[in-house]
Every structure is written in C-alpha cells, then in structure tokens.
Design a protein around this motif. Structure first.
Motif, PDB file in Angstrom:
ATOM      1  N   GLU A  95      -3.326  17.848   3.472  1.00 14.24           N
ATOM      2  CA  GLU A  95      -3.784  18.195   4.819  1.00 14.24           C
ATOM      3  C   GLU A  95      -4.335  16.996   5.594  1.00 14.24           C
ATOM      4  O   GLU A  95      -4.665  17.105   6.766  1.00 14.24           O
ATOM      5  CB  GLU A  95      -4.817  19.335   4.780  1.00 14.24           C
ATOM      6  CG  GLU A  95      -6.085  19.025   4.032  1.00 14.24           C
ATOM      7  CD  GLU A  95      -6.032  19.373   2.549  1.00 14.24           C
ATOM      8  OE1 GLU A  95      -7.080  19.313   1.913  1.00 14.24           O
ATOM      9  OE2 GLU A  95      -4.942  19.694   2.023  1.00 14.24           O
ATOM     10  N   GLN A  96      -4.392  15.830   4.956  1.00  9.09           N
ATOM     11  CA  GLN A  96      -4.813  14.609   5.652  1.00  9.09           C
ATOM     12  C   GLN A  96      -3.632  13.704   5.996  1.00  9.09           C
ATOM     13  O   GLN A  96      -3.817  12.614   6.521  1.00  9.09           O
ATOM     14  CB  GLN A  96      -5.817  13.828   4.793  1.00  9.09           C
ATOM     15  CG  GLN A  96      -7.148  14.513   4.665  1.00  9.09           C
ATOM     16  CD  GLN A  96      -8.140  13.681   3.868  1.00  9.09           C
ATOM     17  OE1 GLN A  96      -7.882  12.556   3.471  1.00  9.09           O
ATOM     18  NE2 GLN A  96      -9.301  14.262   3.629  1.00  9.09           N
ATOM     19  N   MET A  97      -2.441  14.177   5.721  1.00  7.12           N
ATOM     20  CA  MET A  97      -1.240  13.386   6.009  1.00  7.12           C
ATOM     21  C   MET A  97      -0.416  14.106   7.068  1.00  7.12           C
ATOM     22  O   MET A  97      -0.034  15.262   6.884  1.00  7.12           O
ATOM     23  CB  MET A  97      -0.433  13.175   4.725  1.00  7.12           C
ATOM     24  CG  MET A  97      -1.221  12.398   3.676  1.00  7.12           C
ATOM     25  SD  MET A  97      -0.307  12.135   2.145  1.00  7.12           S
ATOM     26  CE  MET A  97       0.987  11.053   2.705  1.00  7.12           C
TER      27      MET A  97
ATOM     28  N   ARG B   9       0.873  -1.177   0.000  1.00  6.30           N
ATOM     29  CA  ARG B   9       0.000   0.000   0.000  1.00  6.30           C
ATOM     30  C   ARG B   9       0.906   1.222   0.000  1.00  6.30           C
ATOM     31  O   ARG B   9       1.743   1.372   0.887  1.00  6.30           O
ATOM     32  CB  ARG B   9      -0.910   0.020   1.212  1.00  6.30           C
ATOM     33  CG  ARG B   9      -1.800   1.273   1.264  1.00  6.30           C
ATOM     34  CD  ARG B   9      -2.710   1.284   2.470  1.00  6.30           C
ATOM     35  NE  ARG B   9      -3.631   0.173   2.487  1.00  6.30           N
ATOM     36  CZ  ARG B   9      -4.804   0.161   1.854  1.00  6.30           C
ATOM     37  NH1 ARG B   9      -5.184   1.192   1.154  1.00  6.30           N
ATOM     38  NH2 ARG B   9      -5.588  -0.890   1.938  1.00  6.30           N
ATOM     39  N   ILE B  10       0.739   2.061  -1.016  1.00  2.00           N
ATOM     40  CA  ILE B  10       1.530   3.287  -1.135  1.00  2.00           C
ATOM     41  C   ILE B  10       0.575   4.457  -0.959  1.00  2.00           C
ATOM     42  O   ILE B  10      -0.371   4.613  -1.723  1.00  2.00           O
ATOM     43  CB  ILE B  10       2.232   3.359  -2.503  1.00  2.00           C
ATOM     44  CG1 ILE B  10       3.152   2.141  -2.692  1.00  2.00           C
ATOM     45  CG2 ILE B  10       3.006   4.671  -2.640  1.00  2.00           C
ATOM     46  CD1 ILE B  10       3.645   1.958  -4.113  1.00  2.00           C
ATOM     47  N   THR B  11       0.837   5.258   0.057  1.00  2.00           N
ATOM     48  CA  THR B  11       0.013   6.437   0.312  1.00  2.00           C
ATOM     49  C   THR B  11       0.891   7.658   0.102  1.00  2.00           C
ATOM     50  O   THR B  11       1.992   7.750   0.639  1.00  2.00           O
ATOM     51  CB  THR B  11      -0.543   6.430   1.749  1.00  2.00           C
ATOM     52  OG1 THR B  11      -1.208   5.176   1.984  1.00  2.00           O
ATOM     53  CG2 THR B  11      -1.522   7.565   1.962  1.00  2.00           C
ATOM     54  N   LEU B  12       0.368   8.581  -0.702  1.00  3.73           N
ATOM     55  CA  LEU B  12       1.128   9.792  -1.008  1.00  3.73           C
ATOM     56  C   LEU B  12       0.176  10.968  -1.182  1.00  3.73           C
ATOM     57  O   LEU B  12      -1.038  10.797  -1.228  1.00  3.73           O
ATOM     58  CB  LEU B  12       1.984   9.581  -2.265  1.00  3.73           C
ATOM     59  CG  LEU B  12       1.371   8.842  -3.468  1.00  3.73           C
ATOM     60  CD1 LEU B  12       0.359   9.678  -4.187  1.00  3.73           C
ATOM     61  CD2 LEU B  12       2.471   8.423  -4.406  1.00  3.73           C
ATOM     62  N   SER B  13       0.751  12.139  -1.253  1.00  7.53           N
ATOM     63  CA  SER B  13      -0.036  13.363  -1.379  1.00  7.53           C
ATOM     64  C   SER B  13      -0.627  13.483  -2.780  1.00  7.53           C
ATOM     65  O   SER B  13       0.042  13.194  -3.779  1.00  7.53           O
ATOM     66  CB  SER B  13       0.856  14.567  -1.093  1.00  7.53           C
ATOM     67  OG  SER B  13       0.203  15.756  -1.469  1.00  7.53           O
ATOM     68  N   SER B  14      -1.852  13.932  -2.843  1.00  7.96           N
ATOM     69  CA  SER B  14      -2.487  14.179  -4.147  1.00  7.96           C
ATOM     70  C   SER B  14      -1.820  15.344  -4.876  1.00  7.96           C
ATOM     71  O   SER B  14      -2.091  15.564  -6.055  1.00  7.96           O
ATOM     72  CB  SER B  14      -3.990  14.431  -3.981  1.00  7.96           C
ATOM     73  OG  SER B  14      -4.217  15.510  -3.091  1.00  7.96           O
ATOM     74  N   ASP B  15      -0.919  16.053  -4.189  1.00  9.69           N
ATOM     75  CA  ASP B  15      -0.137  17.108  -4.838  1.00  9.69           C
ATOM     76  C   ASP B  15       0.925  16.530  -5.770  1.00  9.69           C
ATOM     77  O   ASP B  15       1.410  17.219  -6.663  1.00  9.69           O
ATOM     78  CB  ASP B  15       0.557  17.995  -3.797  1.00  9.69           C
ATOM     79  CG  ASP B  15      -0.428  18.821  -2.980  1.00  9.69           C
ATOM     80  OD1 ASP B  15      -1.595  18.955  -3.406  1.00  9.69           O
ATOM     81  OD2 ASP B  15      -0.024  19.324  -1.913  1.00  9.69           O
ATOM     82  N   ARG B  16       1.290  15.274  -5.556  1.00  9.26           N
ATOM     83  CA  ARG B  16       2.265  14.640  -6.444  1.00  9.26           C
ATOM     84  C   ARG B  16       1.615  14.423  -7.810  1.00  9.26           C
ATOM     85  O   ARG B  16       0.444  14.065  -7.891  1.00  9.26           O
ATOM     86  CB  ARG B  16       2.739  13.310  -5.880  1.00  9.26           C
ATOM     87  CG  ARG B  16       3.627  13.495  -4.669  1.00  9.26           C
ATOM     88  CD  ARG B  16       4.478  12.264  -4.427  1.00  9.26           C
ATOM     89  NE  ARG B  16       5.409  12.518  -3.340  1.00  9.26           N
ATOM     90  CZ  ARG B  16       6.621  13.026  -3.490  1.00  9.26           C
ATOM     91  NH1 ARG B  16       7.065  13.327  -4.678  1.00  9.26           N
ATOM     92  NH2 ARG B  16       7.397  13.235  -2.444  1.00  9.26           N
ATOM     93  N   PRO B  17       2.372  14.612  -8.890  1.00  8.79           N
ATOM     94  CA  PRO B  17       1.799  14.449 -10.231  1.00  8.79           C
ATOM     95  C   PRO B  17       1.227  13.043 -10.429  1.00  8.79           C
ATOM     96  O   PRO B  17       1.828  12.045 -10.004  1.00  8.79           O
ATOM     97  CB  PRO B  17       2.993  14.679 -11.163  1.00  8.79           C
ATOM     98  CG  PRO B  17       4.016  15.396 -10.337  1.00  8.79           C
ATOM     99  CD  PRO B  17       3.778  14.997  -8.916  1.00  8.79           C
TER     100      PRO B  17
ATOM    101  N   ARG C 171       9.490  16.279   3.873  1.00  7.72           N
ATOM    102  CA  ARG C 171       8.686  17.379   3.318  1.00  7.72           C
ATOM    103  C   ARG C 171       7.394  16.899   2.668  1.00  7.72           C
ATOM    104  O   ARG C 171       6.357  17.515   2.828  1.00  7.72           O
ATOM    105  CB  ARG C 171       9.511  18.151   2.286  1.00  7.72           C
ATOM    106  CG  ARG C 171      10.756  18.777   2.881  1.00  7.72           C
ATOM    107  CD  ARG C 171      11.557  19.502   1.858  1.00  7.72           C
ATOM    108  NE  ARG C 171      12.859  19.849   2.418  1.00  7.72           N
ATOM    109  CZ  ARG C 171      13.884  20.205   1.692  1.00  7.72           C
ATOM    110  NH1 ARG C 171      13.796  20.290   0.383  1.00  7.72           N
ATOM    111  NH2 ARG C 171      15.032  20.510   2.271  1.00  7.72           N
ATOM    112  N   ASP C 172       7.456  15.827   1.894  1.00 12.93           N
ATOM    113  CA  ASP C 172       6.306  15.339   1.128  1.00 12.93           C
ATOM    114  C   ASP C 172       6.369  13.817   1.126  1.00 12.93           C
ATOM    115  O   ASP C 172       6.812  13.198   0.162  1.00 12.93           O
ATOM    116  CB  ASP C 172       6.354  15.900  -0.297  1.00 12.93           C
ATOM    117  CG  ASP C 172       5.090  15.629  -1.087  1.00 12.93           C
ATOM    118  OD1 ASP C 172       4.120  15.086  -0.513  1.00 12.93           O
ATOM    119  OD2 ASP C 172       5.071  15.953  -2.286  1.00 12.93           O
TER     120      ASP C 172
END
Length: 131
Positions: A49-51, A5-13, A63-64
């Motif tokens: 904002e959920q991470m 399971r990979i969770t990352l920011s939706s800001d990442r492309p 940072r991200d």
C-alpha cells in the motif's frame, strides 16, 4: 561502480529478494561489463500500500512492481542500456518475477561524483591517472 536500489513489495517472499539482487548484478556484469566484485546494492521491501505504480502506463500490465534504480557513470550507448534492461528482466523471470513488473531507471553521473570510502574520489583519481 554502480549503486543499485531495488524496491519491492514486502508481499514478495523474503528468499526471493537476494535472488533478485543477484540477478540484477549478473545483468550488470554481462550487459554493461562491470567487474564481478563491483557490487553495491540496497534492497528495500515496502508494504504494497506504499507503492503506487500505474497498472497500464505505456501499455504494460503491471501487477507487483520491482523497481530497480541504478546510478552509474555516464557514457554507455543506448544499445548497452537496452541490453541491460532485457537482461534484468530475464534474470528476474528466473526467480518468478514477471517481466512486465520490472521497472528500471538509470541515473548517470561522472567520476567526480563518487567516493568509495575514506573521503577520497577514487574513480576520479583513476581517471586522471589514465589520462
């Protein structure tokens, strides 16, 4: 049969997400020795904002964060796990993810804890056939 399971920011492309997933899989193949076709992954993008990850814990400048959770059968030595962490960070770096932003968590279990479908315990059956 790792489950990733990979969770990352939706800001990442969006195009970076499958690249990160492919890199994690390559690292598992190379460092752990899983079969190439043994790929079971979930990639989830959440609003930043959920991470909540501490930006300085253990002296790492985060940072991200890309959080990689891997569930796999127990029994790998510590050096194999260390090699896996390094390979995941290297692969992530190839697509623009800072190594400081890669958080990896392994959760181990046994062959009886998996069903690959049809309500069967395939890994347990294989293990019993081999003994």
């Amino acid at each position: 049969m790792p489950l990733v399971r990979i969770t990352l920011s939706s800001d990442r492309p969006a195009e970076q997400r499958p690249q990160i997933a492919a890199g994690v899989h390559r690292a598992l193949v190379d460092a752990v020795g899983i079969p190439e076709k043994d790929r079971f992954q979930i990639v989830q993008a959440l609003p930043a904002e959920q991470m909540f990850f501490d930006h300085e814990y253990l002296g790492v400048d985060r940072r991200d964060v890309v959080c990689v959770e891997i569930t796999l059968r127990r029994g790998r030595p510590e050096e194999t796990k260390r090699a896996l962490y390094r390979r995941i960070a290297e692969e992530a770096g190839k697509v623009g993810v800072r190594s400081e932003d890669v958080l990896v968590v392994l959760t181990e279990n046994g062959s009886a804890d998996w069903s690959a479908g049809r309500g069967e315990a395939q890994l347990l059956d294989l293990e019993q056939q081999m003994s």
